[in-house]
Design a protein around this motif. Structure first.
Motif, PDB file in Angstrom:
ATOM      1  N   HIS A  71      63.804  -6.195  79.717  1.00 46.07           N
ATOM      2  CA  HIS A  71      64.121  -6.689  78.482  1.00 46.07           C
ATOM      3  C   HIS A  71      65.555  -7.009  78.352  1.00 46.07           C
ATOM      4  O   HIS A  71      66.515  -6.349  79.126  1.00 46.07           O
ATOM      5  CB  HIS A  71      63.667  -5.911  77.485  1.00 46.07           C
ATOM      6  N   VAL A  72      65.817  -8.046  77.453  1.00 49.16           N
ATOM      7  CA  VAL A  72      67.338  -8.326  77.196  1.00 49.16           C
ATOM      8  C   VAL A  72      67.671  -7.726  75.820  1.00 49.16           C
ATOM      9  O   VAL A  72      66.963  -7.837  74.975  1.00 49.16           O
ATOM     10  CB  VAL A  72      67.723  -9.864  77.067  1.00 49.16           C
ATOM     11  N   VAL A  73      68.974  -7.066  75.832  1.00 47.77           N
ATOM     12  CA  VAL A  73      69.249  -6.428  74.714  1.00 47.77           C
ATOM     13  C   VAL A  73      70.743  -7.099  74.309  1.00 47.77           C
ATOM     14  O   VAL A  73      71.537  -7.447  75.009  1.00 47.77           O
ATOM     15  CB  VAL A  73      69.753  -4.918  74.844  1.00 47.77           C
ATOM     16  N   SER A  74      70.857  -7.910  72.976  1.00 47.20           N
ATOM     17  CA  SER A  74      71.989  -8.470  72.629  1.00 47.20           C
ATOM     18  C   SER A  74      72.490  -7.523  71.406  1.00 47.20           C
ATOM     19  O   SER A  74      71.771  -7.503  70.359  1.00 47.20           O
ATOM     20  CB  SER A  74      71.408  -9.862  71.780  1.00 47.20           C
ATOM     21  N   ILE A  75      73.701  -7.118  71.601  1.00 47.81           N
ATOM     22  CA  ILE A  75      74.272  -6.289  70.436  1.00 47.81           C
ATOM     23  C   ILE A  75      75.649  -6.782  70.034  1.00 47.81           C
ATOM     24  O   ILE A  75      76.573  -7.106  70.790  1.00 47.81           O
ATOM     25  CB  ILE A  75      74.724  -5.071  71.131  1.00 47.81           C
ATOM     26  N   ASN A  76      75.494  -7.248  68.708  1.00 46.65           N
ATOM     27  CA  ASN A  76      76.758  -7.638  68.146  1.00 46.65           C
ATOM     28  C   ASN A  76      77.574  -6.858  67.561  1.00 46.65           C
ATOM     29  O   ASN A  76      77.291  -5.942  66.687  1.00 46.65           O
ATOM     30  CB  ASN A  76      76.365  -8.668  67.172  1.00 46.65           C
ATOM     31  N   VAL A  77      78.612  -6.235  68.024  1.00 48.97           N
ATOM     32  CA  VAL A  77      79.514  -5.271  67.859  1.00 48.97           C
ATOM     33  C   VAL A  77      80.706  -5.764  66.856  1.00 48.97           C
ATOM     34  O   VAL A  77      81.539  -6.584  67.453  1.00 48.97           O
ATOM     35  CB  VAL A  77      80.064  -4.614  69.032  1.00 48.97           C
ATOM     36  N   TYR A  78      80.851  -5.074  65.771  1.00 45.12           N
ATOM     37  CA  TYR A  78      81.991  -5.506  64.672  1.00 45.12           C
ATOM     38  C   TYR A  78      82.795  -4.256  64.728  1.00 45.12           C
ATOM     39  O   TYR A  78      82.611  -3.265  64.710  1.00 45.12           O
ATOM     40  CB  TYR A  78      81.074  -5.510  63.333  1.00 45.12           C
ATOM     41  N   ASN A  79      84.001  -4.452  65.215  1.00 41.06           N
ATOM     42  CA  ASN A  79      85.093  -3.329  65.120  1.00 41.06           C
ATOM     43  C   ASN A  79      85.816  -3.393  63.908  1.00 41.06           C
ATOM     44  O   ASN A  79      86.732  -4.208  63.405  1.00 41.06           O
ATOM     45  CB  ASN A  79      86.097  -3.848  66.431  1.00 41.06           C
ATOM     46  N   LEU A  80      85.492  -2.252  63.232  1.00 36.15           N
ATOM     47  CA  LEU A  80      86.108  -1.927  62.044  1.00 36.15           C
ATOM     48  C   LEU A  80      87.099  -0.904  61.985  1.00 36.15           C
ATOM     49  O   LEU A  80      87.519  -0.217  60.968  1.00 36.15           O
ATOM     50  CB  LEU A  80      84.912  -1.658  60.892  1.00 36.15           C
ATOM     51  N   LEU A  81      87.645  -0.372  63.234  1.00 37.35           N
ATOM     52  CA  LEU A  81      88.390   0.504  63.669  1.00 37.35           C
ATOM     53  C   LEU A  81      89.923  -0.019  63.375  1.00 37.35           C
ATOM     54  O   LEU A  81      90.024  -1.254  63.083  1.00 37.35           O
ATOM     55  CB  LEU A  81      88.149   1.128  65.146  1.00 37.35           C
ATOM     56  N   ASP A  82      90.682   0.696  63.622  1.00 40.32           N
ATOM     57  CA  ASP A  82      92.391   0.231  63.563  1.00 40.32           C
ATOM     58  C   ASP A  82      92.827   0.060  64.839  1.00 40.32           C
ATOM     59  O   ASP A  82      94.138  -0.131  65.100  1.00 40.32           O
ATOM     60  CB  ASP A  82      93.132   1.235  62.663  1.00 40.32           C
ATOM     61  N   GLU A  83      91.980  -0.025  65.746  1.00 39.42           N
ATOM     62  CA  GLU A  83      92.453  -0.272  67.337  1.00 39.42           C
ATOM     63  C   GLU A  83      91.371  -1.130  67.938  1.00 39.42           C
ATOM     64  O   GLU A  83      90.270  -0.965  67.642  1.00 39.42           O
ATOM     65  CB  GLU A  83      92.886   1.004  67.864  1.00 39.42           C
ATOM     66  N   TYR A 118      77.514  -8.155  73.245  1.00 39.97           N
ATOM     67  CA  TYR A 118      77.118  -7.787  74.452  1.00 39.97           C
ATOM     68  C   TYR A 118      75.594  -8.512  74.777  1.00 39.97           C
ATOM     69  O   TYR A 118      74.861  -8.109  74.002  1.00 39.97           O
ATOM     70  CB  TYR A 118      77.091  -6.443  74.965  1.00 39.97           C
ATOM     71  N   VAL A 119      75.256  -9.039  76.117  1.00 39.37           N
ATOM     72  CA  VAL A 119      73.967  -9.462  76.399  1.00 39.37           C
ATOM     73  C   VAL A 119      73.670  -8.693  77.646  1.00 39.37           C
ATOM     74  O   VAL A 119      74.005  -9.323  78.578  1.00 39.37           O
ATOM     75  CB  VAL A 119      74.051 -10.980  76.422  1.00 39.37           C
ATOM     76  N   ILE A 120      72.847  -7.851  77.436  1.00 33.99           N
ATOM     77  CA  ILE A 120      72.633  -7.132  78.948  1.00 33.99           C
ATOM     78  C   ILE A 120      71.225  -7.129  79.223  1.00 33.99           C
ATOM     79  O   ILE A 120      70.227  -6.777  78.189  1.00 33.99           O
ATOM     80  CB  ILE A 120      73.039  -5.619  78.526  1.00 33.99           C
ATOM     81  N   GLN A 121      70.712  -7.204  80.153  1.00 36.58           N
ATOM     82  CA  GLN A 121      69.346  -7.276  80.880  1.00 36.58           C
ATOM     83  C   GLN A 121      69.081  -5.950  81.506  1.00 36.58           C
ATOM     84  O   GLN A 121      69.862  -5.638  82.566  1.00 36.58           O
ATOM     85  CB  GLN A 121      69.025  -8.567  81.743  1.00 36.58           C
ATOM     86  N   PHE A 122      68.186  -5.311  81.370  1.00 34.74           N
ATOM     87  CA  PHE A 122      67.881  -3.952  81.996  1.00 34.74           C
ATOM     88  C   PHE A 122      67.108  -4.051  83.158  1.00 34.74           C
ATOM     89  O   PHE A 122      65.894  -3.798  83.127  1.00 34.74           O
ATOM     90  CB  PHE A 122      67.465  -2.771  80.804  1.00 34.74           C
ATOM     91  N   LYS A 123      67.566  -4.811  84.100  1.00 33.90           N
ATOM     92  CA  LYS A 123      66.781  -5.197  85.383  1.00 33.90           C
ATOM     93  C   LYS A 123      66.418  -4.115  86.135  1.00 33.90           C
ATOM     94  O   LYS A 123      67.165  -3.291  86.779  1.00 33.90           O
ATOM     95  CB  LYS A 123      67.621  -6.392  86.079  1.00 33.90           C
ATOM     96  N   ASP A 124      65.156  -3.938  86.282  1.00 37.00           N
ATOM     97  CA  ASP A 124      64.588  -3.250  87.513  1.00 37.00           C
ATOM     98  C   ASP A 124      65.018  -1.757  87.181  1.00 37.00           C
ATOM     99  O   ASP A 124      65.399  -0.940  88.079  1.00 37.00           O
ATOM    100  CB  ASP A 124      64.885  -3.520  88.853  1.00 37.00           C
ATOM    101  N   GLN A 125      65.231  -1.205  85.814  1.00 35.21           N
ATOM    102  CA  GLN A 125      65.356   0.138  85.516  1.00 35.21           C
ATOM    103  C   GLN A 125      64.761   0.543  84.408  1.00 35.21           C
ATOM    104  O   GLN A 125      63.907   0.103  83.726  1.00 35.21           O
ATOM    105  CB  GLN A 125      66.946   0.171  85.042  1.00 35.21           C
TER     106      GLN A 125
END
Length: 562
Positions: A71-83, A118-125
């Motif tokens: 499967h492919v996982v698409s994770i849209n990360v919003y950085n609300l930190l100060d760094e 991030y767009v990650i495919q968990f290939k053969d795992q």
């Protein structure tokens, strides 16, 4: 693409679309997530004033990322930190896709107020892993969470389906703000012992796992801490180890497990005791004056019996390395079953693959200009302001120095002079096996992790490694994993086939040591066209962030072959 302020909602859709165009086949199922990464003031150990903790969607630890092989996982990360912020995926192999590895050597960071997908495919795992923030000592403040990858339906699991599945994150914790810890290291000092141990981000006695009498549950346990090996055990409940970092094991039973920093284990536990409460302990190993992490296993319908919880057996003696060494050698690969693919794991006869090169890497720690540094192979790694992978792709000169991997700065004993530089070991693609020897010349246990790969742990013994040490190798059913321990004044040998093109980090899992230079990168490369064409890196993502010297190369992105 970078987005800020009121643009975030529009950019979220565009980033997902553009980031996935080059990387996902139409038939691959895709899961979409939004992660808002922010601070929250908490007292995780309950013994100090609130401190900054990194949360994901207001959760500490972060949400468990559950998916299925391929499967492919698409994770849209919003950085609300100060760094700046990056996430890395501990144990995920990122086949042909180092662009998503999320380390300082592969990606430009997500700046405060911006997002990236991030767009990650968990290939053969398959199996049990975890993620964490990889920059600025942030892992000491949280931001970590579990990853579980289930088999596809056509692939049999080598044990009956458990009634339930628990992700358990254990790790040491400091009551001190993570930025203060980082400043301590930057000024040349080392850190004192952590203040305690958390289980799923909770102080002793706060985490409770509810179970049904007679049922069997799967516990996926990861040591997400920064320095301390932990002994995990459940009162009166033996644990059957069934999987380690993506490899099914020979299913032996253990009353307690030593889980070193960065490692993940999956165990089955059957609830065959009388109704009541049973303590779960995560006890520090090879360190003193650190309180245990404690949780509760509670049987449903146990009534008032939970007034007298049952304690587990004691942990092994604090400095008993032999217990841990013997146990590590018992963890073997299950040769009778498949994993992510239909063929049995045992069909892969790793003993028949020749060894191309041998690399001996010794860790060391010493003072440089009055400040503590750590090294591997005589080199203390320094990051440039341009990610190595991006510099390699765009052919930007002067960012790092390439040397043949087997000629990486030579092994050096503790106390020897070191080099502070950006050395990158170079390897051709799929050149039989590389034999890596981790030689520990110090009195502290080390753990090492290789991004993008699993490797066979073929040997570990006290003393210094020699060619004669190969006589003790397990060349039949050695465990395949991505994080391995190296005992004091001992060696550990791994075999890895470098068949995943890209720039991959080999690093200490001790957060303090890694931050102070105990890591290196391996460049695995082959020409874009040729006999290894099927192994080429995926195209650079359309949403790539540019930083450092790469900012001036924006027009070159689509015209470079890699």
């Amino acid at each position: 693409m970078e987005c800020a302020g009121n643009e975030l909602l529009f950019c979220m859709a565009m980033v997902v679309l553009l980031g996935g165009m080059n990387m996902v086949r139409a038939e691959d199922p895709t899961q979409y997530y939004d992660w808002r990464v922010a601070y929250k003031w908490l007292s995780p150990l309950g013994t100090a004033p609130p401190q900054r903790v990194i949360t994901i969607n207001d959760q500490f630890p972060g949400p468990t990322l559950s998916t299925i092989t391929n499967h492919v996982v698409s994770i849209n990360v919003y950085n609300l930190l100060d760094e700046p912020l990056l996430f890395t995926w501990n144990g995920i192999q990122m086949r042909k896709n180092a662009w998503q590895d999320g380390t300082q050597g592969t990606n430009c960071p997500i700046m405060p107020g911006y997002n990236w997908t991030y767009v990650i495919q968990f290939k053969d795992q398959i199996g049990s892993f975890f993620y964490y923030p990889s920059l600025n000592f942030q892992r000491a403040a949280g931001g970590f969470g579990g990853i579980t990858i289930a088999n596809r339906e056509i692939i049999l699991v080598p044990f009956p389906q458990p009634v339930g599945d628990f992700t358990i994150l254990i790790g040491d914790w400091y009551n001190t703000d993570y930025k203060v810890l980082k400043d301590t290291l930057d000024t040349g000092y080392i850190l004192s012992n952590p203040n305690g141990v958390l289980i799923n981000g909770q102080k002793p006695m706060d985490a409770t796992f509810w179970v049904q009498q007679g049922a069997t549950y799967r516990f996926r346990i990861s040591n997400v801490g920064g320095a301390t090996s932990l002994n995990f055990r459940i009162a009166n409940h033996p644990m059957q180890v069934v999987e380690v970092e993506g490899t099914y094991t020979n299913q032996d039973y253990f009353d307690s497990l030593d889980i070193h920093v960065g490692q993940s284990y999956s165990v089955l536990v059957t609830m065959n005791q009388v109704l009541g409460d049973y303590f779960i302990f995560a006890s520090p190993r090879f360190a003193e004056n650190i309180p245990d992490g404690i949780a509760i296993l509670r049987y449903l319908n146990s009534g008032n019996s939970n007034l007298n919880p049952i304690y587990p057996i004691s942990a092994p003696p604090t400095w008993d390395f032999s217990f841990s060494l013997i146990q590590a050698k018992k963890i073997r690969m299950n040769l009778t079953t498949g994993a992510a693919r239909p063929n049995p794991q045992g069909a892969y006869k790793y003993k028949d693959i020749p060894i191309k090169r041998t690399v001996i890497l010794a860790n060391s720690g010493l003072m440089v200009e009055g400040k503590q540094r750590y090294a591997v192979g005589g080199n203390s790694f320094i990051y440039p302001n341009t990610p190595l992978l991006l510099a390699d792709y765009l052919q930007i000169p002067g960012v790092f120095k390439i040397v043949p991997f087997h000629k990486h700065p030579p092994s050096m004993a503790f106390g020897s002079p070191l080099i502070m530089s950006t050395f990158v070991g170079n390897s051709g693609l799929k050149e039989n096996f590389t034999e890596i020897i981790f030689q520990n010349t110090e009195e502290t246990l080390q753990t090492w992790h290789l991004d993008g790969y699993s490797f066979f742990v073929v040997g570990m013994e006290p003393g210094s490694w020699t060619k004669h040490s190969r006589r003790s190798y397990n060349m039949n059913d050695a465990i395949s994993r991505s994080t391995v321990e190296v005992f004091p004044f001992s060696w550990t040998s791994i075999l890895v086939q470098l068949d995943n093109k890209g720039m991959w980090r080999l690093s200490s899992q001790n957060l303090q040591r890694q931050y102070l230079g105990q890591e290196l990168y391996i460049r695995v490369w082959a020409p874009p066209q040729g006999p290894m064409g099927d192994y080429n890196q995926k195209p650079i993502p359309s949403n790539v962030i540019l930083c450092g010297k790469a900012k001036g190369y924006a027009k070159n992105i689509s015209s470079v072959n890699f």
